[in-house]
Enzyme design. Sequence first.
Site, PDB file in Angstrom:
ATOM      1  N   ILE A 191       0.956  -1.107  -0.038  1.00 22.90           N
ATOM      2  CA  ILE A 191      -0.082   0.023  -0.047  1.00 22.90           C
ATOM      3  C   ILE A 191       0.901   1.427   0.164  1.00 22.90           C
ATOM      4  O   ILE A 191       0.628   2.197  -0.875  1.00 22.90           O
ATOM      5  CB  ILE A 191      -1.042  -0.166   1.190  1.00 22.90           C
ATOM      6  CG1 ILE A 191      -1.983  -1.027   1.095  1.00 22.90           C
ATOM      7  CG2 ILE A 191      -1.713   1.459   1.420  1.00 22.90           C
ATOM      8  CD1 ILE A 191      -2.627  -1.077  -0.304  1.00 22.90           C
ATOM      9  N   SER A 220     -10.858   0.376   4.998  1.00 26.05           N
ATOM     10  CA  SER A 220     -10.265  -0.868   4.356  1.00 26.05           C
ATOM     11  C   SER A 220     -10.739  -1.054   2.964  1.00 26.05           C
ATOM     12  O   SER A 220     -11.782  -0.454   2.513  1.00 26.05           O
ATOM     13  CB  SER A 220     -10.653  -2.178   5.246  1.00 26.05           C
ATOM     14  OG  SER A 220     -11.955  -2.593   4.891  1.00 26.05           O
ATOM     15  N   CYS A 221      -9.866  -1.812   2.207  1.00 30.59           N
ATOM     16  CA  CYS A 221     -10.450  -1.863   0.813  1.00 30.59           C
ATOM     17  C   CYS A 221     -11.728  -2.374   0.719  1.00 30.59           C
ATOM     18  O   CYS A 221     -12.543  -2.005  -0.334  1.00 30.59           O
ATOM     19  CB  CYS A 221      -9.219  -2.803  -0.056  1.00 30.59           C
ATOM     20  SG  CYS A 221      -9.022  -4.346   0.740  1.00 30.59           S
ATOM     21  N   THR A 222     -12.069  -3.430   1.506  1.00 32.53           N
ATOM     22  CA  THR A 222     -13.314  -4.199   1.382  1.00 32.53           C
ATOM     23  C   THR A 222     -14.477  -3.150   1.703  1.00 32.53           C
ATOM     24  O   THR A 222     -15.505  -3.270   1.241  1.00 32.53           O
ATOM     25  CB  THR A 222     -13.412  -5.455   2.249  1.00 32.53           C
ATOM     26  OG1 THR A 222     -12.700  -5.088   3.555  1.00 32.53           O
ATOM     27  CG2 THR A 222     -12.689  -6.557   1.621  1.00 32.53           C
ATOM     28  N   ARG A 253      -3.227 -18.613   8.657  1.00 35.67           N
ATOM     29  CA  ARG A 253      -2.054 -17.865   7.869  1.00 35.67           C
ATOM     30  C   ARG A 253      -0.802 -18.530   8.061  1.00 35.67           C
ATOM     31  O   ARG A 253       0.124 -17.824   7.875  1.00 35.67           O
ATOM     32  CB  ARG A 253      -2.139 -16.337   8.653  1.00 35.67           C
ATOM     33  CG  ARG A 253      -3.229 -15.663   7.994  1.00 35.67           C
ATOM     34  CD  ARG A 253      -2.912 -14.066   8.747  1.00 35.67           C
ATOM     35  NE  ARG A 253      -4.068 -13.066   8.331  1.00 35.67           N
ATOM     36  CZ  ARG A 253      -5.257 -12.864   8.840  1.00 35.67           C
ATOM     37  NH1 ARG A 253      -5.660 -13.383   9.639  1.00 35.67           N
ATOM     38  NH2 ARG A 253      -6.019 -12.014   8.286  1.00 35.67           N
ATOM     39  N   ARG A 291      -9.009 -15.970   1.580  1.00 35.56           N
ATOM     40  CA  ARG A 291      -7.810 -15.499   0.652  1.00 35.56           C
ATOM     41  C   ARG A 291      -7.816 -16.389  -0.189  1.00 35.56           C
ATOM     42  O   ARG A 291      -7.948 -17.775  -0.216  1.00 35.56           O
ATOM     43  CB  ARG A 291      -6.702 -15.826   1.373  1.00 35.56           C
ATOM     44  CG  ARG A 291      -6.534 -14.248   2.728  1.00 35.56           C
ATOM     45  CD  ARG A 291      -6.164 -13.186   2.186  1.00 35.56           C
ATOM     46  NE  ARG A 291      -6.095 -12.016   3.211  1.00 35.56           N
ATOM     47  CZ  ARG A 291      -5.218 -11.958   4.044  1.00 35.56           C
ATOM     48  NH1 ARG A 291      -4.209 -12.413   4.008  1.00 35.56           N
ATOM     49  NH2 ARG A 291      -5.370 -11.005   5.170  1.00 35.56           N
ATOM     50  N   THR A 338     -11.958 -11.589   9.738  1.00 38.72           N
ATOM     51  CA  THR A 338     -12.385 -10.406   9.210  1.00 38.72           C
ATOM     52  C   THR A 338     -13.203  -9.474  10.126  1.00 38.72           C
ATOM     53  O   THR A 338     -14.011  -9.769  10.816  1.00 38.72           O
ATOM     54  CB  THR A 338     -13.037 -10.454   7.849  1.00 38.72           C
ATOM     55  OG1 THR A 338     -13.352  -8.831   7.344  1.00 38.72           O
ATOM     56  CG2 THR A 338     -14.252 -11.165   7.784  1.00 38.72           C
TER      57      THR A 338
HETATM   58  N1  LIG Z   1      -2.541  -5.076   0.401  1.00 44.01           N
HETATM   59  C1  LIG Z   1      -3.840  -4.541   0.416  1.00 44.01           C
HETATM   60  O1  LIG Z   1      -4.456  -5.136  -0.547  1.00 44.01           O
HETATM   61  C2  LIG Z   1      -4.238  -3.841   1.473  1.00 44.01           C
HETATM   62  C3  LIG Z   1      -5.495  -2.856   1.057  1.00 44.01           C
HETATM   63  C4  LIG Z   1      -6.170  -2.056   1.830  1.00 44.01           C
HETATM   64  C5  LIG Z   1      -5.556  -1.935   3.152  1.00 44.01           C
HETATM   65  N2  LIG Z   1      -4.397  -2.696   3.326  1.00 44.01           N
HETATM   66  C6  LIG Z   1      -3.721  -2.363   4.805  1.00 44.01           C
HETATM   67  O2  LIG Z   1      -2.622  -1.662   4.580  1.00 44.01           O
HETATM   68  C7  LIG Z   1      -1.525  -2.143   5.602  1.00 44.01           C
HETATM   69  C8  LIG Z   1      -0.297  -2.595   4.870  1.00 44.01           C
HETATM   70  O3  LIG Z   1      -0.481  -3.553   4.016  1.00 44.01           O
HETATM   71  P1  LIG Z   1       0.387  -4.098   2.909  1.00 44.01           P
HETATM   72  O4  LIG Z   1      -0.218  -5.009   2.028  1.00 44.01           O
HETATM   73  O5  LIG Z   1       1.049  -2.916   2.090  1.00 44.01           O
HETATM   74  O6  LIG Z   1       1.685  -4.716   3.721  1.00 44.01           O
HETATM   75  P2  LIG Z   1       3.020  -5.023   3.447  1.00 44.01           P
HETATM   76  O7  LIG Z   1       3.291  -5.263   1.984  1.00 44.01           O
HETATM   77  O8  LIG Z   1       3.419  -6.296   4.407  1.00 44.01           O
HETATM   78  O9  LIG Z   1       3.702  -3.691   4.077  1.00 44.01           O
HETATM   79  C9  LIG Z   1       4.086  -3.378   5.132  1.00 44.01           C
HETATM   80  C10 LIG Z   1       5.408  -2.615   5.316  1.00 44.01           C
HETATM   81  O10 LIG Z   1       5.458  -1.985   6.407  1.00 44.01           O
HETATM   82  C11 LIG Z   1       6.527  -2.395   6.812  1.00 44.01           C
HETATM   83  N3  LIG Z   1       6.949  -2.472   8.545  1.00 44.01           N
HETATM   84  C12 LIG Z   1       6.624  -3.367   9.331  1.00 44.01           C
HETATM   85  N4  LIG Z   1       6.755  -2.867  10.626  1.00 44.01           N
HETATM   86  C13 LIG Z   1       7.032  -1.372  10.565  1.00 44.01           C
HETATM   87  C14 LIG Z   1       6.890  -0.500  11.414  1.00 44.01           C
HETATM   88  N5  LIG Z   1       6.892  -0.685  12.819  1.00 44.01           N
HETATM   89  N6  LIG Z   1       7.412   0.796  10.863  1.00 44.01           N
HETATM   90  C15 LIG Z   1       7.555   0.833   9.518  1.00 44.01           C
HETATM   91  N7  LIG Z   1       7.349  -0.071   8.732  1.00 44.01           N
HETATM   92  C16 LIG Z   1       6.952  -1.237   9.044  1.00 44.01           C
HETATM   93  C17 LIG Z   1       6.959  -3.787   6.654  1.00 44.01           C
HETATM   94  O11 LIG Z   1       8.220  -4.353   6.839  1.00 44.01           O
HETATM   95  P3  LIG Z   1       8.696  -5.839   7.185  1.00 44.01           P
HETATM   96  O12 LIG Z   1       7.859  -6.783   5.849  1.00 44.01           O
HETATM   97  O13 LIG Z   1      10.139  -5.935   7.306  1.00 44.01           O
HETATM   98  O14 LIG Z   1       7.915  -6.051   8.678  1.00 44.01           O
HETATM   99  C18 LIG Z   1       6.401  -3.780   5.000  1.00 44.01           C
HETATM  100  O15 LIG Z   1       7.324  -3.480   4.271  1.00 44.01           O
HETATM  101  C19 LIG Z   1      -2.239  -3.262   6.511  1.00 44.01           C
HETATM  102  O16 LIG Z   1      -2.799  -2.581   7.499  1.00 44.01           O
HETATM  103  C20 LIG Z   1      -3.369  -3.626   5.505  1.00 44.01           C
HETATM  104  O17 LIG Z   1      -4.393  -4.221   6.111  1.00 44.01           O
HETATM  105  C21 LIG Z   1      -3.691  -3.590   2.654  1.00 44.01           C
END
Ligand SMILES: NC(=O)c1ccc[n+]([C@@H]2O[C@H](COP(=O)([O-])OP(=O)(O)OC[C@H]3O[C@@H](n4cnc5c(N)ncnc54)[C@H](OP(=O)(O)O)[C@@H]3O)[C@@H](O)[C@H]2O)c1
Length: 341
Positions: free
Chosen positions: A13, A156-158, A203, A239, A216
Amino acid sequence: MRLRLAINGYGRIGRCFLRALMFSPLRDRFSVVAINEPSDLESMAYLTRFDSTHGCFPGSVDVGDGRLRINNEEIQVFHAREPAGVNWADLGIDILIEASGRYSFRHELESFLGAGCERVLLSHPGNSATDVDRTIVYGLNHDLLTGTERIVSAASCTTNAIVPVLSILDQAYGLDHALLTTLHSVMNDQPLIDGYHHADLHRTRSAMQSMIPVSTGLARGVARLLPDLAGRIEAKAIRVPVVNVSAIDLVAHLERPTTVVDVNALLREAADGRNSGRMSYTAAPHASIDFNHSPHSAIIDAGQTRMSGDRLLNLLIWFDNEWGFANRMLDVAACWGERMA
Ligand SMILES: NC(=O)c1ccc[n+]([C@@H]2O[C@H](COP(=O)([O-])OP(=O)(O)OC[C@H]3O[C@@H](n4cnc5c(N)ncnc54)[C@H](OP(=O)(O)O)[C@@H]3O)[C@@H](O)[C@H]2O)c1
């Protein structure tokens, strides 16, 4: 004056938000001055340049002096895992885009304020309604933003996909009860093959081999935005092994009778009218990949609309969970910024 943004958590994101912003008509309203991400700078630049889902970055991405330079704009980079690990006050951050997913409670989110950020925009719902000042689904309730809030969630996206649809159905027919099943693409909180990856046993299972039910908070998320429907909505999430694009299968019991033709006409009118840009409508035969990189939060698949009798409705709603959501976060940030002026 441009608002100064920082991104905390440069994952799916975080990177989609930055990319969406860089090529948005809203571009001139913001400067991205900092990104905090535990990974190293070279990897951050690499995954900015190359994205398996959204393609190569259509601009320039360089590194130098410990900074990321995107389209010749310098972005300071930090690698802290704690909010206080960055001196946000020195950076003059107007809005921190919190996209690490690690902070859901008010006391955690306030750590960013304590460390000098003026405001935090969250990429997921707060743990409870009171953990944030507002939960905003752009297009539904963004008019509630006053500019005085310090912590806002873009839901959230959903939630962005389903809440506008439920609201439209409720206004037109009265919504008695509804069941939602989200078919969500894999995420980085799942392992590629079985592994000790997460406290939630679901998971721990290979993301690419199975359809996996996960917990969820969608029903709670809907009730937070549409309180009149509280207690009348239930949800589950599965998922599915695709890398992006999700769907919601909605079953709704309506108070007043209708037909497939009438429901489709209603949703088409909304997509063409007041929900334009956020909702779209298609009658063509589709597979999920067709909606990769769609900026819409909900795409109504009219060919899949069904009725059992004249009150039990079934809809299929597609959405790019990454790109659609990142674009809505951007809309919320822009609207919030306008109100701050
Ligand atoms: N992906 C989707 O479809 C989607 C849609 C809507 C909302 N969201 C929400 O957006 C959020 C992120 O999702 P994502 O899919 O983008 O996850 P992601 O790809 O895992 O990205 C999260 C990033 O944050 C880093 N991180 C972890 N702990 C941290 C900290 N304390 N400070 C700063 N950075 C940190 C992670 O590093 P490490 O991997 O090293 O921990 C990772 O690079 C979640 O809350 C999710 O529910 C996601």
